[in-house]
Design a protein around this motif. Structure first.
Motif: not given
Length: 116
Positions: A33-34, A102-104, A21-27, A91-97
């Protein structure tokens, strides 16, 4: 400040399953795309799966039929269901939003280890 927090990694035997899971906060901006990436020791980071804001998904050939990406837009959360795991999935898994501003943003990384 945008922060992505990952959870769900761990150690599993070959053939087992994990859910990231990958949860976003602060925006307050919407997210386009995710994606999920992974990086194995000594290898380049590679795209594992991606999903658009409309729910269209794509997968690396190596995980097709075993991994499922999904998202909950109301919770700004991304998921990766991983089944029939293989040692080469270690592997190490990374989420990317990708935000509409325009911010990544990147997650901190979650270690997934699959033992044979």
């Amino acid at each position: 400040q945008v922060q992505l927090v990952e959870s769900g990694g761990g150690l599993v035997q070959a053939g087992g399953s994990l859910r990231l899971s990958c949860a976003a906060s602060g925006s307050s901006f919407s997210i386009n795309d995710m994606d999920w990436y992974r990086q194995a020791p000594g290898k380049q980071r590679e795209l594992v799966a991606g999903i658009t804001s409309g729910g269209r998904s794509n997968y690396a050939d190596s995980v097709k039929g075993r991994f499922t990406i999904s998202r909950d837009n109301a919770k700004n959360t991304l998921y990766l269901e991983m089944n029939d795991l293989k040692p080469e999935d270690t592997a190490v898994y990374y989420c990317n939003f990708h935000y509409k501003s325009g911010y990544v943003a990147w997650g901190q990384g979650s270690q997934v280890t699959v033992s044979s």
